[in-house]
Write a protein that holds these residues in place. Structure first.
Motif, mmCIF file in Angstrom:
data_model
loop_
_atom_site.group_PDB
_atom_site.id
_atom_site.type_symbol
_atom_site.label_atom_id
_atom_site.label_comp_id
_atom_site.label_asym_id
_atom_site.label_seq_id
_atom_site.Cartn_x
_atom_site.Cartn_y
_atom_site.Cartn_z
ATOM 1 N N SER A 35 0.744 -1.710 -0.464
ATOM 2 C CA SER A 35 0.063 0.200 0.292
ATOM 3 C C SER A 35 0.966 1.131 0.434
ATOM 4 O O SER A 35 0.462 2.376 -0.475
ATOM 5 C CB SER A 35 -0.766 0.001 1.357
ATOM 6 N N THR A 38 2.458 1.661 -3.729
ATOM 7 C CA THR A 38 2.596 1.857 -4.940
ATOM 8 C C THR A 38 0.948 2.899 -4.786
ATOM 9 O O THR A 38 1.290 3.488 -5.899
ATOM 10 C CB THR A 38 1.230 1.041 -5.030
ATOM 11 N N ASN A 39 1.904 4.158 -3.437
ATOM 12 C CA ASN A 39 0.929 5.611 -2.851
ATOM 13 C C ASN A 39 1.939 6.012 -3.885
ATOM 14 O O ASN A 39 1.866 7.049 -3.676
ATOM 15 C CB ASN A 39 0.163 5.837 -2.169
ATOM 16 N N ARG A 46 -1.749 2.561 -10.293
ATOM 17 C CA ARG A 46 -1.632 2.694 -8.565
ATOM 18 C C ARG A 46 -2.358 1.570 -8.095
ATOM 19 O O ARG A 46 -2.173 -0.146 -8.090
ATOM 20 C CB ARG A 46 -1.999 3.347 -7.513
ATOM 21 N N GLU A 47 -3.636 1.014 -8.694
ATOM 22 C CA GLU A 47 -4.189 -0.655 -8.555
ATOM 23 C C GLU A 47 -3.996 -1.520 -9.396
ATOM 24 O O GLU A 47 -3.883 -2.088 -8.974
ATOM 25 C CB GLU A 47 -6.048 -0.035 -8.952
ATOM 26 N N ARG A 50 -0.993 -2.987 -8.059
ATOM 27 C CA ARG A 50 -1.325 -2.997 -6.467
ATOM 28 C C ARG A 50 -1.732 -5.096 -7.154
ATOM 29 O O ARG A 50 -0.861 -6.397 -6.118
ATOM 30 C CB ARG A 50 -2.621 -2.749 -5.484
ATOM 31 N N LYS A 51 -2.072 -5.405 -7.996
ATOM 32 C CA LYS A 51 -2.778 -6.514 -8.431
ATOM 33 C C LYS A 51 -2.011 -7.137 -8.906
ATOM 34 O O LYS A 51 -1.709 -8.240 -8.615
ATOM 35 C CB LYS A 51 -3.947 -6.561 -9.471
ATOM 36 N N THR A 181 -6.555 -1.839 -2.812
ATOM 37 C CA THR A 181 -7.454 -0.407 -2.708
ATOM 38 C C THR A 181 -7.857 0.203 -1.311
ATOM 39 O O THR A 181 -7.391 1.457 -0.900
ATOM 40 C CB THR A 181 -7.828 -0.278 -3.570
ATOM 41 N N ALA A 184 -4.883 1.098 0.641
ATOM 42 C CA ALA A 184 -3.870 2.110 0.307
ATOM 43 C C ALA A 184 -4.382 4.071 0.221
ATOM 44 O O ALA A 184 -3.984 4.919 0.873
ATOM 45 C CB ALA A 184 -2.773 1.558 -0.604
ATOM 46 N N ASN A 185 -5.834 3.848 -0.326
ATOM 47 C CA ASN A 185 -6.446 5.293 -0.311
ATOM 48 C C ASN A 185 -6.731 5.572 1.020
ATOM 49 O O ASN A 185 -6.371 6.240 1.296
ATOM 50 C CB ASN A 185 -7.635 4.913 -0.769
#
Length: 253
Positions: A35, A38-39, A46-47, A50-51, A181, A184-185
């Motif tokens: 998280s 990737t931010n 980003r997504e 993460r995937k 996600t 991370a958000n």
């Protein structure tokens, strides 16, 4: 044991549920790192990162499950130093812990030093240079390997049945994929959470190092401390939001 026999065995179901919970808990460390990392990427990437990162974790763990006999051998002593028999598992844990401590320490320093953001993973400054997609995936892959080996060795120690391990790993990684996600958000929206998450990574890195040197640290203590700290920070956020609303209301009057 055949699949049908496992399905009819209550002990197998108990082992599955226990292992799924254990794998999810062990995956928290990996998820926090992914998280934060990737931010640093551009929002549109980003997504996807993460995937890919979590997908690599799944592929790696399933691949390691196919070599369980080799994984078990990683615990065999290689050499003795400082009164401790070091195995490949110990060396991997120490290397992964050092990497985690280095990254967490560097990012805490960059978060505190507002004049130096050249390699900041966290963001928040106008001079921040965004990390490349390949660099992010590479660093995720390194930690995936460390956490995957630890996860598989834990699974092997809890059940001898490969189908149970596979289902538990897939279930745990699915939970990680769903939670990645939103987590991370949430971290990005709350700067103090970023610092707390980095502190968690620093503690986890230190734990990996001491475990590599043969000092067992009960995971329950680690996650209890993390839960307590997160609870305190949640209360702080509630208090801050309440004060902001109160201040805003007074300003309007």
């Amino acid at each position: 044991m055949e699949i049908t026999a496992l399905l009819a065995d209550p002990a197998a179901w108990v082992a599955l549920v226990t292992l799924v919970v254990m794998e999810v808990v062990l995956g928290i460390d990996n998820l926090i790192f992914i998280s934060i990392l990737t931010n640093k990427l551009p929002p549109e990437s980003r997504e996807k990162a993460r995937k890919i990162g979590i997908g690599l974790a799944l592929v790696m763990r399933l691949g390691l499950l196919g070599t369980v006999a080799w994984i078990v051998q990683l615990t065999n002593p290689l050499f003795t130093a400082f009164g401790h028999d070091f195995s490949w598992k110990d060396l991997i844990l120490i290397a992964g812990g050092l990497f985690l401590v280095y990254k967490a320490t560097k990012e805490i320093h960059h978060s505190v030093d507002t004049e130096d953001h050249k390699e900041d993973l966290v963001g928040g400054g106008s001079k921040v240079v965004q990390m490349s997609f390949a660099a992010a995936i590479g660093q995720i892959l390194i930690l995936d390997l460390v956490f995957s080996i630890d996860s598989i060795i834990t699974a092997v120690g809890m059940t001898p049945h490969l189908p149970i391990m596979i289902v538990a790993v897939v279930a745990a990684v699915t939970v990680m994929l769903i939670a990645a996600t939103p987590l991370a958000n949430f971290i990005e929206r709350n700067p103090t959470i970023v610092m707390l998450a980095l502190a968690f990574l620093l503690m986890i890195g230190g734990t990996l190092i001491v475990e590599g040197f043969g000092v067992h640290v009960p995971k329950g203590y680690i996650y209890a401390a993390m839960a307590f700290s997160a609870g305190v920070e949640t209360l702080n956020m509630v208090v801050r939001n309440a004060r902001q609303k109160k201040t805003g209301g007074q300003t309007r009057h």
